[in-house]
Design a protein around this motif. Structure first.
Motif, PDB file in Angstrom:
ATOM      1  N   SER A  24      -5.197  11.090   5.114  1.00 11.75           N
ATOM      2  CA  SER A  24      -4.339   9.928   4.894  1.00 11.75           C
ATOM      3  C   SER A  24      -3.077  10.385   4.198  1.00 11.75           C
ATOM      4  O   SER A  24      -3.123  11.225   3.306  1.00 11.75           O
ATOM      5  CB  SER A  24      -5.078   8.896   4.027  1.00 11.75           C
ATOM      6  N   ASN A  25      -1.932   9.843   4.601  1.00  8.44           N
ATOM      7  CA  ASN A  25      -0.684  10.145   3.909  1.00  8.44           C
ATOM      8  C   ASN A  25       0.006   8.892   3.388  1.00  8.44           C
ATOM      9  O   ASN A  25       1.183   8.909   3.039  1.00  8.44           O
ATOM     10  CB  ASN A  25       0.258  10.971   4.800  1.00  8.44           C
ATOM     11  N   LEU A  26      -0.745   7.794   3.315  1.00  3.20           N
ATOM     12  CA  LEU A  26      -0.239   6.555   2.738  1.00  3.20           C
ATOM     13  C   LEU A  26      -1.422   5.718   2.267  1.00  3.20           C
ATOM     14  O   LEU A  26      -2.437   5.620   2.966  1.00  3.20           O
ATOM     15  CB  LEU A  26       0.553   5.752   3.787  1.00  3.20           C
ATOM     16  N   ALA A  27      -1.303   5.155   1.082  1.00  3.19           N
ATOM     17  CA  ALA A  27      -2.310   4.217   0.589  1.00  3.19           C
ATOM     18  C   ALA A  27      -1.610   2.897   0.285  1.00  3.19           C
ATOM     19  O   ALA A  27      -0.561   2.877  -0.365  1.00  3.19           O
ATOM     20  CB  ALA A  27      -2.994   4.757  -0.663  1.00  3.19           C
ATOM     21  N   VAL A  28      -2.173   1.821   0.791  1.00  2.00           N
ATOM     22  CA  VAL A  28      -1.660   0.482   0.532  1.00  2.00           C
ATOM     23  C   VAL A  28      -2.674  -0.208  -0.361  1.00  2.00           C
ATOM     24  O   VAL A  28      -3.853  -0.324   0.001  1.00  2.00           O
ATOM     25  CB  VAL A  28      -1.456  -0.308   1.844  1.00  2.00           C
ATOM     26  N   ARG A  42      -2.916   6.674   8.050  1.00  2.00           N
ATOM     27  CA  ARG A  42      -2.338   7.925   8.545  1.00  2.00           C
ATOM     28  C   ARG A  42      -1.120   7.568   9.386  1.00  2.00           C
ATOM     29  O   ARG A  42      -1.241   6.922  10.425  1.00  2.00           O
ATOM     30  CB  ARG A  42      -3.339   8.705   9.384  1.00  2.00           C
ATOM     31  N   ILE A  43       0.067   7.999   8.927  1.00  2.00           N
ATOM     32  CA  ILE A  43       1.315   7.790   9.662  1.00  2.00           C
ATOM     33  C   ILE A  43       1.661   9.097  10.357  1.00  2.00           C
ATOM     34  O   ILE A  43       1.655  10.159   9.734  1.00  2.00           O
ATOM     35  CB  ILE A  43       2.455   7.389   8.702  1.00  2.00           C
ATOM     36  N   GLY A  90       6.785   5.577  -6.301  1.00  2.00           N
ATOM     37  CA  GLY A  90       6.532   4.887  -5.035  1.00  2.00           C
ATOM     38  C   GLY A  90       7.373   3.668  -4.783  1.00  2.00           C
ATOM     39  O   GLY A  90       7.203   3.010  -3.782  1.00  2.00           O
ATOM     40  N   PRO A  96       8.068  -0.208  -1.665  1.00  2.00           N
ATOM     41  CA  PRO A  96       7.380   1.077  -1.551  1.00  2.00           C
ATOM     42  C   PRO A  96       8.091   2.032  -0.604  1.00  2.00           C
ATOM     43  O   PRO A  96       8.633   1.625   0.411  1.00  2.00           O
ATOM     44  CB  PRO A  96       6.002   0.710  -1.009  1.00  2.00           C
ATOM     45  N   ILE A  98       7.845   4.595   2.171  1.00  2.00           N
ATOM     46  CA  ILE A  98       6.893   4.955   3.220  1.00  2.00           C
ATOM     47  C   ILE A  98       7.453   6.162   3.955  1.00  2.00           C
ATOM     48  O   ILE A  98       8.584   6.117   4.448  1.00  2.00           O
ATOM     49  CB  ILE A  98       6.639   3.777   4.180  1.00  2.00           C
ATOM     50  N   PRO A  99       6.688   7.257   4.046  1.00  2.00           N
ATOM     51  CA  PRO A  99       7.198   8.495   4.640  1.00  2.00           C
ATOM     52  C   PRO A  99       7.311   8.426   6.149  1.00  2.00           C
ATOM     53  O   PRO A  99       6.504   8.969   6.876  1.00  2.00           O
ATOM     54  CB  PRO A  99       6.152   9.534   4.210  1.00  2.00           C
ATOM     55  N   MET A 100       8.339   7.721   6.661  1.00  2.86           N
ATOM     56  CA  MET A 100       8.467   7.550   8.099  1.00  2.86           C
ATOM     57  C   MET A 100       9.140   8.740   8.779  1.00  2.86           C
ATOM     58  O   MET A 100       8.854   9.030   9.920  1.00  2.86           O
ATOM     59  CB  MET A 100       9.277   6.292   8.400  1.00  2.86           C
TER      60      MET A 100
END
Length: 108
Positions: A24-28, A42-43, A90, A96, A98-100
């Motif tokens: 996972s590379n993002l937690a909401v 996972r993005i 963050g 937040p 988000i690593p897009m």
């Protein structure tokens, strides 16, 4: 000698499937008055859709224990490996971060 375990020990089982983990590379994180919900996402670069890969639901007390355990482990990690890059907590001006746009981009 006795082979009995003390009654305050828990025998934790870890299946092979779970032991492999989920990336996972993002937690909401959301919460109510009685629980915290952590969705691990996972993005992938160039993909406009991201799926929740795992959801963990915690009581507020367990969420705080997790936070303290993570802080302790981060401190230990940084003492051995140096500081982790500052991630701004963050929150950017619009919410937040988000690593897009991570990773190299390529063309076929």
């Amino acid at each position: 000698m006795s082979d009995k375990k003390p009654s305050n020990q828990i025998d934790i089982q870890l299946s092979e499937e779970v032991a492999q983990g989920t990336y996972s590379n993002l937690a909401v994180i959301t919460h109510s008055s009685s629980e915290f919900v952590v969705d691990f996402v996972r993005i992938m670069p160039g993909v406009p859709k991201a799926d929740v890969k795992s959801r963990v639901i915690l009581t507020p007390e367990h969420a705080k224990r997790l936070m303290l355990a993570l802080q302790d482990n981060i401190n230990k990690f940084e003492s051995m490996n140096g500081p982790i890059k500052n991630v701004d907590g963050g929150q950017g001006p619009q919410g937040p971060i988000i690593p897009m746009g991570f990773g190299p981009t390529g063309q076929a």
